[in-house]
Design an enzyme around this catalytic site. Structure first.
Site, PDB file in Angstrom:
ATOM      1  N   LYS A   1       0.714  -1.127   0.127  1.00  0.00           N
ATOM      2  CA  LYS A   1      -0.062   0.046   0.086  1.00  0.00           C
ATOM      3  C   LYS A   1       0.936   1.213   0.050  1.00  0.00           C
ATOM      4  CE  LYS A   1      -4.395   1.400   1.899  1.00  0.00           C
ATOM      5  NZ  LYS A   1      -5.358   1.067   2.860  1.00  0.00           N
ATOM      6  N   THR A   2       1.890   1.364   0.864  1.00  0.00           N
ATOM      7  CA  THR A   2       2.541   2.401   0.804  1.00  0.00           C
ATOM      8  C   THR A   2       3.706   2.539  -0.202  1.00  0.00           C
ATOM      9  OG1 THR A   2       4.006   1.532   2.464  1.00  0.00           O
ATOM     10  CG2 THR A   2       2.407   3.097   3.476  1.00  0.00           C
TER      11      THR A   2
ATOM     12  N   GLY B   1      11.325   5.120  -3.816  1.00  0.00           N
ATOM     13  CA  GLY B   1      10.974   6.434  -3.717  1.00  0.00           C
ATOM     14  C   GLY B   1      11.060   7.312  -4.785  1.00  0.00           C
ATOM     15  N   GLU B   2      12.109   6.725  -5.855  1.00  0.00           N
ATOM     16  CA  GLU B   2      12.572   7.769  -6.713  1.00  0.00           C
ATOM     17  C   GLU B   2      12.240   7.342  -8.221  1.00  0.00           C
ATOM     18  OE1 GLU B   2      15.886  10.349  -5.493  1.00  0.00           O
ATOM     19  OE2 GLU B   2      15.864   8.510  -4.384  1.00  0.00           O
TER      20      GLU B   2
HETATM   21 MO1  MOS Z   1      16.380  12.516  -2.555  1.00  0.00          MO
HETATM   22  S1  MOS Z   1      16.328  13.440  -4.373  1.00  0.00           S
HETATM   23  O1  MOS Z   1      16.140  10.925  -2.717  1.00  0.00           O
HETATM   24  O2  MOS Z   1      16.763  13.320  -1.160  1.00  0.00           O
END
Ligand code: MOS
Length: 724
Positions: free
Chosen positions: A618-619, A688-689
């Site tokens: 989910k997250t 995250g990215e």
């Molecule tokens: Mo970041 S640009 O993963 O702090």
């Protein structure tokens, strides 16, 4: 699938962000910004400000809050405000007015009269391209320019000249800003123990390092607290001007000081993302096998030259199998605010260029763009011997194509009433990294456990993941685990940056749990303890032996303890010499462009990701769909307009466009789950990215499919799509 455990606190307003920490007697600081982009401040008349109602302090380069160099173990030196009269950009912090109320401080700040010896400002990135400089240092210490050439090939030009099919174009990406929901802010308070500061950031212990060096106090006298962070994305990796000024003013005035930047101030008083210009030349044989890949990149940077967006190094070095590779990276220093890390630094703008170019090559070859990418799938980064630890990009493409209905795509799009419809795709990659991290695990007598580390959850879901990994490692239910983050008094837990937090803190949690269970077993079998001298096992939160069992809580109570604590550390090591690590993904976008108004709308999106083990779907889904929204935003909305004076013309959320709900369709996120235990025992890589990577290219490629118009810059605007 676990919902974000801090969700209820956040949506009911109970989560205390930095600026929510109110103490009796708190003063308010308002930052004064420069109104020229280059020059020296010759005078600042603060007479009116000093006598304005409520004002207790006005600090400028002439009446300075002394700060030394700020240094952290990860980011090196960080800029501190007010220590110089030199102005290098419009909107540079040059003063702070401190008063009893925010309004008093702001009103007084407006009366400060600044006189400059103004010099011409250098603000045009495109004008600067011809004289671009070598950057002092690129991420990971990579050389500015590098070539990998096949045996017998003299140069990349020769390799391109020998390629039957070549595409060679230059792509541009705009200056962007993180615009986190929570503006940069800090509340600082000193007492006998030293400084306590409440300020949203990406790693409490790094802020503590920066503040202690800047303030000239021992690291043990600085405590940074940030349990909740309203978005960061790289823009809160370093201590902000608000943090330094609140801390220094609070010490000077011996009262708590709160400094909150206005939304407009955030755009220039913190760092943003560089603009880039990227030439990409691809040479291929008739079957689409790459023979040569050349990527020459130039990024804008501030006059401090403190950061270069590593576009070439972030993308072309690793993405496709090619016999010949040449990359170079330069920068254009400008009188603009400094640039810094921003979600997928390097990969986000770099993938726009590379993945647009791959689409152009597919068209030149009359080949399906997915087929072209599959034919160039790399088993290791070009020029490196280290194979990817785990790579299932081909499966991402196969599953994505099926789910998205790629087979229905026509090479020239199709029409739907007044709309031209197109589909585009692009590869996503982001390196699989992690940082050293230490986690503290604690068994408590009430049969709950706590897992804590100094890392941050800037909305990523790390807090929830910490509870889940803690529960799994301690073999108890997640609702019995209290995760704790965002306090420099906790062991240093890596940072929430570089898509590393889960792998870093998660791996350390596993080590801490093993150590804690070990200690529990020792306690259980020690002299006088309930299991003295027995062979015990641990399972499900209980110690077992001889057909008897006790929970850890019972055992702690029986031995007269309230808690038992252990720490565990984990850091990248030997595995780095054995494999290359990355997350992978395939992005799919459908757009509709209106035949008459030329408005472009994204109507469908799907991302299929290979990011190792997904701890909490989910997250993780939320992280990836958030990244994909950023990609649409980069493609169609975001861009700072820099006036010749160096002033940002659209430094607010009215003029700096970010998407709203109506701009974003339902987003599909799908995982192929191959735990990567070569990367860490946890098996998780970063999410995250990678979500943002490739999306802007997929949008541009879809627009080309729909309209036949190739736009080689972002953001793509209506005027770019007028019928040619
Ligand atoms: Mo970041 S640009 O993963 O702090």
């Amino acid at each position: 699938m676990t919902s974000r455990i801090d969700g209820p606190l956040k949506v009911t307003g109970q989560a205390k962000y930095g600026a929510d920490n109110l103490f009796p007697d708190t003063l308010h600081g308002y930052i004064v910004l420069s109104t020229v982009a280059n020059g020296e401040i010759t005078a600042m008349d603060v007479t009116a400000a000093k006598s304005a109602p409520g004002v207790v302090g006005v600090y400028t380069p002439f009446d300075v809050l002394k700060l030394d160099k700020a240094v952290s173990s990860v980011f090196g030196e960080t800029w501190v405000p007010l220590q110089t009269k030199e102005v290098a950009y419009y909107g540079q912090p040059i003063g702070v007015v401190v008063a009893e109320t925010y309004e008093q401080a702001r009103d007084a700040a407006m009366t400060v009269e600044v006189t400059y010896d103004e010099k011409p400002a250098v603000t045009s990135f495109t004008d600067g391209l011809a004289t671009a400089e070598e950057p002092p240092e690129i991420r990971g210490g990579a050389p500015n320019e590098m070539s990998v050439l096949a045996d017998g090939v003299e140069s990349i030009e020769d390799a391109l000249a020998a390629s039957p099919v070549v595409v060679d174009n230059t792509y541009f990406t705009a200056t962007q800003h993180h615009t986190p929901m929570e503006p940069h802010s800090a509340v600082a308070r000193w007492d006998a123990a030293g400084l306590t500061i409440y300020s949203g950031n990406q790693a409490a212990h790094l802020q503590a390092e920066e503040l202690s060096t800047a303030l000239g106090v021992d690291r043990s006298q600085v405590r940074c607290i940030n349990p909740f962070v309203g978005g960061a994305f790289g823009g809160k990796a370093r201590t902000s001007a608000a943090g330094f000024l609140a801390a220094a003013a609070a010490r000077a005035l011996d009262r708590p000081v709160k400094v909150v930047m206005s939304r407009e101030q955030v755009f220039t008083a913190t760092a943003g993302r560089a603009a880039t210009a990227q030439r990409i030349a691809l040479g291929a044989d008739k079957d689409g096998k790459l023979i040569a890949l050349r990527h020459d990149s130039v990024s804008s940077t501030g006059m401090d030259r403190s950061f270069v967006e590593p576009t070439s190094h972030g993308t072309s070095r690793e993405w496709y199998a090619t016999k010949n590779l040449h990359i170079s990276q330069k920068m254009v220093p400008l009188n603009i605010p400094p640039v810094t890390y921003m979600r997928a630094p390097g990969e986000a703008p770099g993938s726009f260029a590379l993945e647009s170019a791959m689409d152009e090559l597919a068209i030149a070859l009359n080949m399906d763009p997915i087929e072209l990418r599959l034919r160039n799938n790399s088993t290791a980064p070009p020029g490196k011997d280290l194979l990817w630890s785990s790579k299932h990009l081909d499966e991402c493409y196969q599953i994505g194509a099926m789910r998205f209905g790629w087979a229905n795509r026509s090479p020239h799009g199709h029409e739907d009433g007044d709309w031209l419809v197109g589909m585009g795709t692009a590869t996503a990659m982001f390196p699989g990294l992690r940082f050293p991290a230490t986690v503290r695990a604690t068994f408590k007598a009430d049969d709950t456990a706590e897992v804590g580390t100094g890392g941050a959850d800037p909305g990523t879901g790390l807090l929830t993941v910490l509870a889940l990994v803690g529960a799994e490692s301690l073999d108890i239910a997640p609702d019995r685990v209290t995760p704790v983050l965002g306090d420099s008094a906790l062991p240093p837990g890596g940072l929430s940056g570089g898509s590393t937090a889960t792998a870093s803190a998660g791996s350390a949690t596993m080590v801490a749990a093993v150590e804690l269970i070990d200690q529990l077993v020792k306690l259980a079998t020690s002299a006088g303890a309930p299991f003295e001298g027995l062979e015990v096992t641990y399972e499900g939160g209980r110690v077992l032996a001889d057909g008897r069992s006790m929970t850890f809580g019972e055992l702690l109570r029986a031995t007269g303890r309230t808690e038992l604590t252990a720490t565990g550390s984990s850091a990248p090591g030997e595995e780095l010499t054995k494999h290359s690590f990355s997350s992978f993904g395939a992005q799919f976008v459908e757009v509709k462009v209106h035949k008459l108004t030329r408005e472009a709308r994204v109507t469908r999106m799907l991302g299929v990701f290979d990011a190792g083990r997904i701890i909490n779907e989910k997250t993780a889904r939320s992280q990836l769909s958030g990244g994909m929204i950023w990609g649409v935003s980069a493609a169609l909305h975001e861009g700072i307009e820099i006036e010749p004076s160096g002033r940002f013309a659209n430094a607010d959320l009215a003029g700096y466009l970010v998407p709203v709900n109506a701009d974003i369709p339902d987003i599909g996120v799908h995982f192929v789950q191959y735990p990567d235990t070569l990367h860490s025992d946890l098996g998780a890589k970063g999410v995250g990215e990678i979500g943002v990577v490739g999306v802007a290219a997929a949008v541009a490629n879809a627009i080309h499919n729909a309209t036949g118009i190739r736009v080689r810059h972002i953001p793509i605007r209506i005027e770019d799509l007028l019928d040619s």
